[in-house]
Scaffold this motif. Structure first.
Motif, PDB file in Angstrom:
ATOM      1  N   GLN A   1       0.808  -1.010   0.107  1.00  0.00           N
ATOM      2  CA  GLN A   1      -0.098  -0.501  -0.113  1.00  0.00           C
ATOM      3  C   GLN A   1       1.195   1.208  -0.299  1.00  0.00           C
ATOM      4  O   GLN A   1       1.867   1.222   0.070  1.00  0.00           O
ATOM      5  CB  GLN A   1      -0.900   0.044   1.563  1.00  0.00           C
ATOM      6  N   GLU A   2       0.320   2.927  -0.290  1.00  0.00           N
ATOM      7  CA  GLU A   2       0.605   3.701  -0.517  1.00  0.00           C
ATOM      8  C   GLU A   2       1.514   3.773   0.845  1.00  0.00           C
ATOM      9  O   GLU A   2       2.705   4.799   0.910  1.00  0.00           O
ATOM     10  CB  GLU A   2       0.189   4.748  -0.737  1.00  0.00           C
ATOM     11  N   LYS A   3       0.784   3.463   1.780  1.00  0.00           N
ATOM     12  CA  LYS A   3       1.095   4.296   3.431  1.00  0.00           C
ATOM     13  C   LYS A   3       2.446   3.374   3.594  1.00  0.00           C
ATOM     14  O   LYS A   3       3.304   3.506   4.250  1.00  0.00           O
ATOM     15  CB  LYS A   3      -0.176   3.890   4.170  1.00  0.00           C
ATOM     16  N   GLU A   4       2.837   2.309   3.220  1.00  0.00           N
ATOM     17  CA  GLU A   4       3.833   1.373   3.957  1.00  0.00           C
ATOM     18  C   GLU A   4       4.332   2.109   3.269  1.00  0.00           C
ATOM     19  O   GLU A   4       5.934   2.169   3.828  1.00  0.00           O
ATOM     20  CB  GLU A   4       3.146  -0.136   2.904  1.00  0.00           C
ATOM     21  N   ILE A   5       4.748   2.039   1.691  1.00  0.00           N
ATOM     22  CA  ILE A   5       5.802   2.722   1.688  1.00  0.00           C
ATOM     23  C   ILE A   5       6.126   3.798   1.510  1.00  0.00           C
ATOM     24  O   ILE A   5       7.789   4.251   2.147  1.00  0.00           O
ATOM     25  CB  ILE A   5       6.251   2.896  -0.557  1.00  0.00           C
ATOM     26  N   ASN A   6       5.384   4.903   1.867  1.00  0.00           N
ATOM     27  CA  ASN A   6       5.603   6.006   2.757  1.00  0.00           C
ATOM     28  C   ASN A   6       5.871   5.815   4.225  1.00  0.00           C
ATOM     29  O   ASN A   6       7.489   6.019   4.522  1.00  0.00           O
ATOM     30  CB  ASN A   6       4.431   6.315   3.176  1.00  0.00           C
ATOM     31  N   GLU A   7       5.667   4.947   5.507  1.00  0.00           N
ATOM     32  CA  GLU A   7       5.956   4.525   5.985  1.00  0.00           C
ATOM     33  C   GLU A   7       8.291   3.800   6.050  1.00  0.00           C
ATOM     34  O   GLU A   7       8.791   4.657   6.844  1.00  0.00           O
ATOM     35  CB  GLU A   7       5.377   3.439   7.045  1.00  0.00           C
ATOM     36  N   TYR A   8       8.412   3.017   5.121  1.00  0.00           N
ATOM     37  CA  TYR A   8       9.163   2.704   5.245  1.00  0.00           C
ATOM     38  C   TYR A   8      10.550   3.415   4.419  1.00  0.00           C
ATOM     39  O   TYR A   8      11.302   3.353   5.777  1.00  0.00           O
ATOM     40  CB  TYR A   8       9.342   1.220   4.011  1.00  0.00           C
ATOM     41  N   ILE A   9      10.029   3.972   3.788  1.00  0.00           N
ATOM     42  CA  ILE A   9      10.946   5.551   3.465  1.00  0.00           C
ATOM     43  C   ILE A   9      11.217   6.531   4.517  1.00  0.00           C
ATOM     44  O   ILE A   9      12.434   6.805   4.840  1.00  0.00           O
ATOM     45  CB  ILE A   9      10.610   6.660   1.773  1.00  0.00           C
ATOM     46  N   LYS A  10      10.111   6.776   5.196  1.00  0.00           N
ATOM     47  CA  LYS A  10      10.398   7.612   6.076  1.00  0.00           C
ATOM     48  C   LYS A  10      11.303   7.581   7.544  1.00  0.00           C
ATOM     49  O   LYS A  10      12.246   7.984   8.256  1.00  0.00           O
ATOM     50  CB  LYS A  10       9.637   8.053   6.883  1.00  0.00           C
ATOM     51  N   THR A  11      11.283   5.785   7.615  1.00  0.00           N
ATOM     52  CA  THR A  11      12.953   5.747   8.356  1.00  0.00           C
ATOM     53  C   THR A  11      14.385   5.973   7.676  1.00  0.00           C
ATOM     54  O   THR A  11      15.143   5.793   8.094  1.00  0.00           O
ATOM     55  CB  THR A  11      12.675   4.075   8.354  1.00  0.00           C
ATOM     56  N   PHE A  12      14.018   6.098   6.662  1.00  0.00           N
ATOM     57  CA  PHE A  12      14.977   7.047   5.988  1.00  0.00           C
ATOM     58  C   PHE A  12      15.549   8.046   6.030  1.00  0.00           C
ATOM     59  O   PHE A  12      16.255   8.685   6.521  1.00  0.00           O
ATOM     60  CB  PHE A  12      15.654   6.516   4.871  1.00  0.00           C
ATOM     61  N   HIS A  13      13.673   8.984   5.639  1.00  0.00           N
ATOM     62  CA  HIS A  13      14.365  10.593   5.379  1.00  0.00           C
ATOM     63  C   HIS A  13      12.626  11.232   5.186  1.00  0.00           C
ATOM     64  O   HIS A  13      12.066  10.286   4.758  1.00  0.00           O
ATOM     65  CB  HIS A  13      14.884  10.787   3.831  1.00  0.00           C
TER      66      HIS A  13
END
Lengths: 205, 205
Positions: free
Chosen positions: B159-171
């Motif tokens: 899901q888009e929110k999953e991707i967002n969450e994942y990316i937020k662990t970096f930036h």
DNA sequence: CATCTAATTAGACCTATATTTAATCAGATC
DNA sequence: GATCTGATTAAATATAGGTCTAATTAGATG
């Protein structure tokens, strides 16, 4: 008229912030907030600049949810940077003469050079020998100048004022025409003394 | 910085009267009075415009007695119209990363790709896995993205929110990075569902 | 529907600039 | 040296443009 388009494009590039924005976008698309950050200005300022860049065709944009990504429009940038050069090249040969341009291109091609020259001279020089106007098209201009210059004597040295007087029998703007004579190598000037050049040196229409 | 020069040049072309002047001069030099006449403005206006065009290197001039003839500076026009494209091309590859660029070009060439990637990742990603900054250089950026994307599972739908969450662990700027993932074909998106692409499709550094 | 976020609009401010008329300058001519 | 002529400067005006803060809009999220 493409004049407005050209002006719009160059106006868009006439500001340091906007050029910096384009340089940043050259590295890939970015959204408004990021640009505001990088440029050190507020979001409304970015909106303002992007409107100008968009209008000029320098960027385009895509929406992703609430975020708008701006892309450098590389093809347009290339085309439009070149446009001013195209215009100037065009102006050089195609510049519209203000009147009397009734001989169609096709017809002209059929005529010999001498006949073409005659046509031009007849249309630009009145029956009493006055030059109505300096032709804007290079070719026509040279026909007229050649005609004028044939009224001068081979091998004779002229004072500048003599040349001026001679030119004034055709047209009041003797300064422009005298300079054209030298520029197109009809005449040679040294220390204010003018002399007709050999015909081989004259600019060819 | 050549920024100012670029701006000056484009400012010079950011006015219809001045472009018309250049078009007229493309047909040959002219003096101030003649230009004023042709443009339908007064002499001081011509003085004003010619100062801008001169400053931008678009024209040069020669004096003949009291009369000043303006010439189109064709070489400069060509060079400077091209300049913005040169700048953007340069920006694309050379854009200075804001820090940590200590590996010399020569040294980089000696390293294998994998080693180079490691260097970049070490300099842009902190020990605790945070991306300090999105690299400006395309090559370095791709190294970093590839590293990030390897943390995702092959074949799984996100899901888009999953991707967002994942990316937020970096930036924090997940929107920019998520879009980069799609743009560089690391991921495929359809109806808000994201999936990792086969490695052959990924953009190559 | 209440809230969040990114973008835009409105309005104000100040600087830049295109243009004009009137005055001045600077060569060139007589 | 008095006079012309083309160019420039000065001063005035009006418009355009870059930037900001504050308010508003428009999607997306919950």
């Amino acid at each position: 008229m493409q004049l407005d388009k050209l002006v719009t494009f160059h106006k868009a590039l006439a500001d340091p912030t906007r050029i910096r924005i384009l340089a940043v976008l050259a590295n890939g698309p970015l959204h408004g907030q990021a640009l505001a950050g990088k440029m050190g200005v507020t979001a409304p300022t970015i909106t303002h600049h992007m409107a100008k860049l968009r209008e000029a065709g320098a960027v385009y944009e895509r929406r992703d949810k609430n975020t708008i990504y701006f892309y450098l429009h590389e093809a347009n940038m290339k085309r439009q940077s070149q446009a001013i050069l195209d215009l100037l090249a065009k102006a050089k040969d195609e510049s519209v003469d203000e009147f009397q341009d009734d001989i169609s291109v096709a017809e002209q091609r059929r005529e010999s050079m001498a006949q073409e020259a005659l046509q031009v001279i007849r249309s630009f020089i009145t029956p009493d020998g006055k030059l109505k106007q300096i032709p804007a098209q290079r070719k026509k201009k040279l026909f007229v100048f050649e005609h004028m210059v044939r009224g001068l004597e081979r091998g004779r040295k002229y004072q500048e004022k003599e040349i001026n007087e001679y030119i004034k029998t055709f047209h009041e703007d003797f300064a422009t025409i005298r300079r054209e004579f030298v520029m197109n190598q009809y005449m040679y000037r040294e220390n204010g003394i003018y002399e007709l050049n050999p015909e081989e040196l004259w600019a060819k229409p």
